[in-house]
Design a protein around this motif. Structure first.
Motif, PDB file in Angstrom:
ATOM      1  N   UNK A 284       0.804  -1.225   0.000  1.00  0.00           N
ATOM      2  CA  UNK A 284       0.000   0.000   0.000  1.00  0.00           C
ATOM      3  C   UNK A 284       0.837   1.275   0.000  1.00  0.00           C
ATOM      4  N   UNK A 285       2.170   1.121  -0.069  1.00  0.00           N
ATOM      5  CA  UNK A 285       3.076   2.279  -0.112  1.00  0.00           C
ATOM      6  C   UNK A 285       2.726   3.275   1.005  1.00  0.00           C
ATOM      7  N   UNK A 286       2.583   2.769   2.217  1.00  0.00           N
ATOM      8  CA  UNK A 286       2.186   3.617   3.342  1.00  0.00           C
ATOM      9  C   UNK A 286       3.239   4.686   3.604  1.00  0.00           C
ATOM     10  N   UNK A 287       2.796   5.772   4.246  1.00  0.00           N
ATOM     11  CA  UNK A 287       3.703   6.887   4.509  1.00  0.00           C
ATOM     12  C   UNK A 287       4.341   6.789   5.894  1.00  0.00           C
ATOM     13  N   UNK A 288       4.403   5.579   6.462  1.00  0.00           N
ATOM     14  CA  UNK A 288       5.076   5.384   7.748  1.00  0.00           C
ATOM     15  C   UNK A 288       6.526   5.859   7.663  1.00  0.00           C
ATOM     16  N   UNK A 289       7.150   5.644   6.505  1.00  0.00           N
ATOM     17  CA  UNK A 289       8.444   6.270   6.226  1.00  0.00           C
ATOM     18  C   UNK A 289       8.472   6.677   4.761  1.00  0.00           C
ATOM     19  N   UNK A 290       9.523   7.313   4.334  1.00  0.00           N
ATOM     20  CA  UNK A 290       9.701   7.904   3.009  1.00  0.00           C
ATOM     21  C   UNK A 290       9.141   7.036   1.881  1.00  0.00           C
ATOM     22  N   UNK A 291       8.031   7.489   1.298  1.00  0.00           N
ATOM     23  CA  UNK A 291       7.360   6.716   0.243  1.00  0.00           C
ATOM     24  C   UNK A 291       8.230   6.613  -1.004  1.00  0.00           C
ATOM     25  N   UNK A 292       9.045   7.629  -1.271  1.00  0.00           N
ATOM     26  CA  UNK A 292       9.874   7.599  -2.484  1.00  0.00           C
ATOM     27  C   UNK A 292      10.840   6.422  -2.473  1.00  0.00           C
ATOM     28  N   UNK A 293      11.281   6.005  -1.284  1.00  0.00           N
ATOM     29  CA  UNK A 293      12.166   4.848  -1.172  1.00  0.00           C
ATOM     30  C   UNK A 293      11.421   3.585  -1.606  1.00  0.00           C
ATOM     31  N   UNK A 294      10.172   3.453  -1.182  1.00  0.00           N
ATOM     32  CA  UNK A 294       9.360   2.301  -1.576  1.00  0.00           C
ATOM     33  C   UNK A 294       9.072   2.331  -3.080  1.00  0.00           C
ATOM     34  N   UNK A 295       8.810   3.518  -3.602  1.00  0.00           N
ATOM     35  CA  UNK A 295       8.525   3.655  -5.041  1.00  0.00           C
ATOM     36  C   UNK A 295       9.744   3.283  -5.870  1.00  0.00           C
ATOM     37  N   UNK A 296      10.943   3.638  -5.398  1.00  0.00           N
ATOM     38  CA  UNK A 296      12.170   3.281  -6.118  1.00  0.00           C
ATOM     39  C   UNK A 296      12.361   1.765  -6.127  1.00  0.00           C
ATOM     40  N   UNK A 297      12.147   1.136  -4.978  1.00  0.00           N
ATOM     41  CA  UNK A 297      12.274  -0.323  -4.923  1.00  0.00           C
ATOM     42  C   UNK A 297      11.286  -0.977  -5.885  1.00  0.00           C
ATOM     43  N   UNK A 298      10.039  -0.499  -5.849  1.00  0.00           N
ATOM     44  CA  UNK A 298       9.006  -1.090  -6.705  1.00  0.00           C
ATOM     45  C   UNK A 298       9.329  -0.901  -8.179  1.00  0.00           C
ATOM     46  N   UNK A 299       9.815   0.272  -8.541  1.00  0.00           N
ATOM     47  CA  UNK A 299      10.172   0.539  -9.937  1.00  0.00           C
ATOM     48  C   UNK A 299      11.261  -0.420 -10.417  1.00  0.00           C
ATOM     49  N   UNK A 300      12.211  -0.728  -9.555  1.00  0.00           N
ATOM     50  CA  UNK A 300      13.268  -1.666  -9.930  1.00  0.00           C
ATOM     51  C   UNK A 300      12.704  -3.062 -10.153  1.00  0.00           C
TER      52      UNK A 300
END
Length: 338
Positions: free
Chosen positions: A34-50
């Motif tokens: 769910x890409x929660x905003x508990x911590x930096x969402x951009x970090x999760x988005x980068x992982x997902x993009x990879x």
């Protein structure tokens, strides 16, 4: 081998590394996060993009507790394996916002168990935590030790997950392995964890908060070691024991295909030594704010990994100096630091 694996929390720290490994091994991977905003969402988005660079990976960005969402994924993909990593994490945040733990860790896990009941996979592997051992002071922690006195709501929800999964394993013959993590760290780690916070502060010239005046020990487990253990445990499918007889030292239930397995480095490290490893990797000395113990925390963790070795022939053993150096190298590269 091959097959389809459903991974919850696929864009998280551990989820990213696990999905990458499964894809490399030839599995089709279906993720949900769910890409929660508990911590930096951009970090999760980068992982997902990879991960999305692989044709074998698809993902749904939604919460596991959303009614019907997980059931729909099971119906569409009929996963051979389910690895449930999605959770509201963090011991201290569970004191401030316990409802998020109830919704994600309890209700979300219920949705997964119900979907598995309707569409049984070959094996379900669910993430628990070393915090489930709670007030237990017998070390090293063994899976067969009592774990009745959790000291945070986070730990209580994880222990509840273990019990919920056991009931489904017993009633519906669903093979379940619960793994208890021990302080996982490494590249692409979580910004709310000590290694990330310490590295950032030291490189910025800021002081670090050191709890219990540094008198703490943790069984720091490198993320690639954890992923290797999970990958091997996928093949160690628990079976309901005949006549309820369980081998000595095995956490297998006498009435269900359900087992708890520790995944740790089986070597506790003093927090001050961990900080020294960060100082060595950064080439800088840390200014330290010595603080009292935080509520819900424990002074030490230490995993007995004999059962993991018996089941898989594997024992995590990355030295903390090497693991910390790998993280600091990643951190500098990710944030463009010299």
């Amino acid at each position: 081998m091959g097959g389809t694996v459903l991974v919850t929390g696929s864009s998280g720290f551990i989820g990213y590394h696990l999905c990458a490994r499964l894809l490399a091994d030839g599995f089709t991977v279906v993720g949900i996060d769910n890409l929660s905003d508990y911590y930096d969402v951009s970090l999760k988005e980068r992982r997902q993009a990879m991960l999305l660079q692989s044709p074998g990976f698809t993902v749904v960005n939604d919460s596991i507790e959303a009614p019907g969402r997980i059931m729909a994924l099971f119906e569409a993909h009929k996963p051979d394996y389910v690895i449930h990593l999605a959770a509201q994490a963090g011991v201290r945040y569970s004191i401030e916002n316990p409802r998020s733990y109830l919704e994600s860790n309890i209700t979300g896990t219920f949705e997964i168990l119900e979907a598995a009941r309707a569409h049984p996979p070959k094996h379900m592997l669910l993430a628990s935590t070393s915090s489930a051992f709670g007030a237990n002071t017998e070390m090293p922690y063994r899976e067969t030790d009592k774990a009745d006195h959790q000291m945070s709501f986070y730990a209580a929800t994880k222990k509840a997950m273990e019990n919920m999964a056991h009931s489904y394993a017993h009633l519906f013959d669903l093979p379940v392995t619960m793994f208890r993590f021990f302080t996982v760290y490494g590249p692409w780690g979580r910004p709310d964890m000590a290694l990330f916070k310490f590295t950032r502060a030291i490189l910025n010239g800021d002081p670090i908060d050191v709890y219990n005046h540094g008198d703490m020990k943790r069984d720091f487990t490198y993320v690639e070691d954890l992923v290797q253990a999970i990958r091997l445990l996928m093949d160690a499918v628990p079976e309901r024991p005949e006549d309820g007889v369980v081998p000595e030292g095995d956490s297998l239930s006498p009435v269900a295909p359900h087992r708890v397995v520790n995944i740790g480095n089986s070597e506790p490290v003093q927090l001050t030594d961990y900080i020294a490893a960060i100082e060595a990797a950064t080439g800088l000395e840390a200014a330290q704010n010595l603080m009292p113990m935080q509520a819900g925390d424990v002074p030490a963790t230490w995993a007995d990994t004999a059962l993991l070795q018996r089941l898989t022939g594997y024992r995590p053993q990355t030295d903390v100096k090497d693991g910390v150096a790998a993280f600091v190298d990643w951190y500098r590269d990710y944030y463009g630091l010299v």
